[in-house]
Scaffold this motif. Structure first.
Motif, PDB file in Angstrom:
ATOM      1  N   PRO A  98      -3.491   3.506   5.189  1.00 56.90           N
ATOM      2  CA  PRO A  98      -2.860   2.842   4.052  1.00 56.90           C
ATOM      3  C   PRO A  98      -3.824   2.468   2.929  1.00 56.90           C
ATOM      4  O   PRO A  98      -3.392   2.263   1.796  1.00 56.90           O
ATOM      5  CB  PRO A  98      -2.246   1.576   4.665  1.00 56.90           C
ATOM      6  N   GLN A 135       0.815  -1.206   0.000  1.00 54.43           N
ATOM      7  CA  GLN A 135       0.000   0.000   0.000  1.00 54.43           C
ATOM      8  C   GLN A 135       0.853   1.263   0.000  1.00 54.43           C
ATOM      9  O   GLN A 135       0.401   2.317  -0.424  1.00 54.43           O
ATOM     10  CB  GLN A 135      -0.900   0.020   1.238  1.00 54.43           C
ATOM     11  N   TRP A 136       2.054   1.158   0.536  1.00 55.81           N
ATOM     12  CA  TRP A 136       2.940   2.324   0.640  1.00 55.81           C
ATOM     13  C   TRP A 136       4.363   1.820   0.752  1.00 55.81           C
ATOM     14  O   TRP A 136       4.625   0.828   1.435  1.00 55.81           O
ATOM     15  CB  TRP A 136       2.567   3.123   1.878  1.00 55.81           C
ATOM     16  N   GLU A 137       5.302   2.486   0.088  1.00 54.38           N
ATOM     17  CA  GLU A 137       6.711   2.135   0.216  1.00 54.38           C
ATOM     18  C   GLU A 137       7.571   3.332  -0.142  1.00 54.38           C
ATOM     19  O   GLU A 137       7.198   4.144  -0.980  1.00 54.38           O
ATOM     20  CB  GLU A 137       7.088   0.957  -0.661  1.00 54.38           C
ATOM     21  N   ARG A 138       8.706   3.439   0.526  1.00 49.93           N
ATOM     22  CA  ARG A 138       9.695   4.460   0.216  1.00 49.93           C
ATOM     23  C   ARG A 138      11.074   3.869   0.448  1.00 49.93           C
ATOM     24  O   ARG A 138      11.289   3.137   1.411  1.00 49.93           O
ATOM     25  CB  ARG A 138       9.559   5.700   1.109  1.00 49.93           C
ATOM     26  N   ARG A 173       2.214  10.786  -5.321  1.00 50.48           N
ATOM     27  CA  ARG A 173       3.439  11.561  -5.159  1.00 50.48           C
ATOM     28  C   ARG A 173       3.476  12.688  -6.186  1.00 50.48           C
ATOM     29  O   ARG A 173       3.149  12.489  -7.338  1.00 50.48           O
ATOM     30  CB  ARG A 173       4.648  10.666  -5.310  1.00 50.48           C
ATOM     31  N   PRO A 192      -5.042   5.903  -1.367  1.00 50.79           N
ATOM     32  CA  PRO A 192      -3.836   6.140  -2.177  1.00 50.79           C
ATOM     33  C   PRO A 192      -3.252   7.520  -1.915  1.00 50.79           C
ATOM     34  O   PRO A 192      -3.970   8.486  -1.684  1.00 50.79           O
ATOM     35  CB  PRO A 192      -4.332   6.017  -3.611  1.00 50.79           C
ATOM     36  N   VAL A 193      -1.938   7.567  -1.933  1.00 49.28           N
ATOM     37  CA  VAL A 193      -1.217   8.828  -1.809  1.00 49.28           C
ATOM     38  C   VAL A 193      -0.458   9.014  -3.110  1.00 49.28           C
ATOM     39  O   VAL A 193       0.382   8.188  -3.470  1.00 49.28           O
ATOM     40  CB  VAL A 193      -0.231   8.801  -0.620  1.00 49.28           C
TER      41      VAL A 193
END
Length: 107
Positions: free
Chosen positions: A96, A67-70, A102, A99-100
């Motif tokens: 999560p 759902q999210w990663e950096r 970028r 959606p985010v």
């Protein structure tokens, strides 16, 4: 043949947490060079390849959907992000499931 699972990866740290809506999420800190098939001391070429993002903080669902990663260049930066994710998901300030998008990416 068994299905592949996100839980099969080796993580520096990983916790399953429950958000205020009762959903469970896995919050993880991963060293992409720290997997079983990698040598203990990666080659200089491989280290250079992952220099901008060797360590990852990520959130994934019980079904294995990331759902999210950096990516982070240092373990310290990734650990800080991991710790913030734990608190933010548990407290509900980060969802999560939403959606985010970028904005710092180039076309």
């Amino acid at each position: 043949m068994p299905l592949w699972s996100m839980d099969d990866w080796q993580y520096v740290e990983r916790q399953v947490v429950t958000d205020p809506k009762g959903r469970q999420w896995s919050i993880a800190l991963m060293d992409v060079l720290g997997q079983a098939e990698d040598p203990e001391v990666p080659s200089s070429l491989v280290e250079l390849q992952y220099a901008a993002g060797r360590y990852f903080a990520l959130v994934y669902s019980a079904t294995g959907t990331v759902q999210w990663e950096r990516g982070y260049a240092s373990l310290a930066e990734a650990t800080t992000a991991y710790e913030h994710l734990l608190v933010d998901v548990i407290e509900g300030s980060f969802d999560p499931a939403r959606p985010v998008f970028r904005e710092d990416l180039e076309d």
